[in-house]
Design a protein around this motif. Structure first.
Motif, PDB file in Angstrom:
ATOM      1  N   GLY A  26      10.363  -6.371 -19.222  1.00 30.24           N
ATOM      2  CA  GLY A  26      11.377  -5.499 -18.894  1.00 30.24           C
ATOM      3  C   GLY A  26      12.051  -5.445 -17.482  1.00 30.24           C
ATOM      4  N   ARG A  27      11.325  -5.945 -16.527  1.00 29.44           N
ATOM      5  CA  ARG A  27      11.972  -6.405 -15.234  1.00 29.44           C
ATOM      6  C   ARG A  27      11.032  -7.150 -14.618  1.00 29.44           C
ATOM      7  N   THR A  28      11.607  -7.767 -13.541  1.00 27.71           N
ATOM      8  CA  THR A  28      10.955  -8.808 -12.637  1.00 27.71           C
ATOM      9  C   THR A  28      10.065  -7.945 -11.688  1.00 27.71           C
ATOM     10  N   PHE A  29       9.144  -8.316 -11.378  1.00 30.75           N
ATOM     11  CA  PHE A  29       8.401  -7.731  -9.864  1.00 30.75           C
ATOM     12  C   PHE A  29       8.282  -8.642  -8.900  1.00 30.75           C
ATOM     13  N   SER A  30       8.912  -9.890  -8.781  1.00 30.73           N
ATOM     14  CA  SER A  30       8.836 -10.743  -7.824  1.00 30.73           C
ATOM     15  C   SER A  30       8.895 -10.327  -6.392  1.00 30.73           C
ATOM     16  N   SER A  31       9.756  -9.195  -6.134  1.00 32.41           N
ATOM     17  CA  SER A  31       9.952  -8.666  -5.096  1.00 32.41           C
ATOM     18  C   SER A  31       9.261  -7.366  -4.591  1.00 32.41           C
ATOM     19  N   ASN A  32       8.023  -7.239  -5.692  1.00 26.75           N
ATOM     20  CA  ASN A  32       7.375  -5.934  -5.330  1.00 26.75           C
ATOM     21  C   ASN A  32       5.783  -6.053  -5.536  1.00 26.75           C
ATOM     22  N   ALA A  33       5.285  -5.237  -4.478  1.00 25.87           N
ATOM     23  CA  ALA A  33       3.704  -5.335  -4.702  1.00 25.87           C
ATOM     24  C   ALA A  33       3.388  -4.839  -5.882  1.00 25.87           C
ATOM     25  N   MET A  34       2.276  -5.613  -6.258  1.00 24.44           N
ATOM     26  CA  MET A  34       1.544  -4.980  -7.369  1.00 24.44           C
ATOM     27  C   MET A  34      -0.085  -4.770  -7.085  1.00 24.44           C
ATOM     28  N   GLY A  35      -0.790  -4.236  -8.050  1.00 20.50           N
ATOM     29  CA  GLY A  35      -2.232  -3.915  -7.799  1.00 20.50           C
ATOM     30  C   GLY A  35      -3.060  -3.468  -8.918  1.00 20.50           C
ATOM     31  N   TRP A  36      -4.166  -2.936  -8.544  1.00 21.76           N
ATOM     32  CA  TRP A  36      -5.109  -2.400  -9.465  1.00 21.76           C
ATOM     33  C   TRP A  36      -5.632  -1.120  -9.089  1.00 21.76           C
ATOM     34  N   THR A  91     -17.913  -0.378 -13.855  1.00 21.97           N
ATOM     35  CA  THR A  91     -17.828   0.035 -15.067  1.00 21.97           C
ATOM     36  C   THR A  91     -16.451   1.191 -14.964  1.00 21.97           C
ATOM     37  N   ALA A  92     -15.446   0.647 -15.727  1.00 17.02           N
ATOM     38  CA  ALA A  92     -14.203   1.787 -15.601  1.00 17.02           C
ATOM     39  C   ALA A  92     -13.108   1.121 -16.583  1.00 17.02           C
ATOM     40  N   VAL A  93     -12.034   2.149 -16.532  1.00 19.01           N
ATOM     41  CA  VAL A  93     -10.897   1.635 -17.085  1.00 19.01           C
ATOM     42  C   VAL A  93     -10.092   1.247 -16.044  1.00 19.01           C
ATOM     43  N   TYR A  94      -9.553  -0.154 -16.216  1.00 22.93           N
ATOM     44  CA  TYR A  94      -8.856  -0.699 -14.978  1.00 22.93           C
ATOM     45  C   TYR A  94      -7.294  -0.714 -15.374  1.00 22.93           C
ATOM     46  N   TYR A  95      -6.471  -0.264 -14.455  1.00 15.46           N
ATOM     47  CA  TYR A  95      -4.857  -0.013 -14.719  1.00 15.46           C
ATOM     48  C   TYR A  95      -4.482  -0.990 -13.695  1.00 15.46           C
ATOM     49  N   CYS A  96      -3.383  -1.893 -14.128  1.00 19.25           N
ATOM     50  CA  CYS A  96      -2.471  -2.598 -13.479  1.00 19.25           C
ATOM     51  C   CYS A  96      -1.237  -1.694 -13.023  1.00 19.25           C
ATOM     52  N   VAL A  97      -0.677  -1.910 -11.753  1.00 12.29           N
ATOM     53  CA  VAL A  97       0.265  -1.112 -11.334  1.00 12.29           C
ATOM     54  C   VAL A  97       1.343  -1.798 -10.463  1.00 12.29           C
ATOM     55  N   ALA A  98       2.424  -1.420 -10.443  1.00 13.35           N
ATOM     56  CA  ALA A  98       3.460  -2.217  -9.747  1.00 13.35           C
ATOM     57  C   ALA A  98       4.344  -1.050  -8.785  1.00 13.35           C
ATOM     58  N   SER A  99       4.626  -1.508  -7.758  1.00 14.66           N
ATOM     59  CA  SER A  99       5.305  -0.591  -6.589  1.00 14.66           C
ATOM     60  C   SER A  99       6.821  -0.938  -6.613  1.00 14.66           C
ATOM     61  N   ASN A 100       7.692  -0.310  -5.937  1.00 18.75           N
ATOM     62  CA  ASN A 100       9.184  -0.494  -5.774  1.00 18.75           C
ATOM     63  C   ASN A 100       9.184  -0.917  -4.427  1.00 18.75           C
ATOM     64  N   ARG A 101       8.063  -1.160  -3.810  1.00 17.74           N
ATOM     65  CA  ARG A 101       8.022  -1.683  -2.293  1.00 17.74           C
ATOM     66  C   ARG A 101       7.287  -3.111  -2.449  1.00 17.74           C
ATOM     67  N   ARG A 102       7.751  -3.715  -1.095  1.00 18.25           N
ATOM     68  CA  ARG A 102       7.339  -5.149  -1.160  1.00 18.25           C
ATOM     69  C   ARG A 102       5.795  -5.254  -0.759  1.00 18.25           C
TER      70      ARG A 102
END
Length: 124
Positions: A26-36, A91-102
């Protein structure tokens, strides 16, 4: 429509390894921080780790430092979580996240985009 789709979760024995993937669309996140983040039953959702837009900088929760590592492939718009030496308490549910910041941090509010989550179960 922006989507983050996690995969790779499952059942693993304590001491084992798993690799989670998160594919963004849906969009590129190459300029954004991502995480879990992760959430265990009956517990608050907690930060696991983040990776900067370029992949040069990573940041981890103390509970996973030295065992988990995050990487990304911007050409594939994908982020990974390599989990080694897994413990029962992972043990947990793991969520991927993306930021609007670098650059990311441990604050949930810093992440505008969330995946649906993937279950990781560590057995004894």
């Amino acid at each position: 429509q922006v989507q983050l789709v996690e995969s790779g979760g499952g059942l693993v024995q304590a001491g084992g390894s798993l690799r989670l993937s998160c594919a963004a669309s849906g969009r590129t996140f190459s300029s954004n921080a991502m995480g879990w983040f992760r959430q265990a039953p009956g517990k608050e959702r907690e930060f696991v780790g983040s990776i900067s837009w370029s992949g040069a900088s990573t940041y981890y929760a103390d509970s996973v430092k030295g065992r988990f590592s995050i990487s990304r492939d911007n050409a594939k718009n994908t982020v990974y979580l390599q989990m080694n030496s897994l413990k029962l308490e992972d043990t947990a549910v793991y969520y991927c996240v993306a930021s609007n910041r670098r650059f990311g941090n441990g604050d949930r509010g810093s992440y505008a985009y969330w995946g649906q989550g993937t279950q990781v179960t560590v057995s004894s």
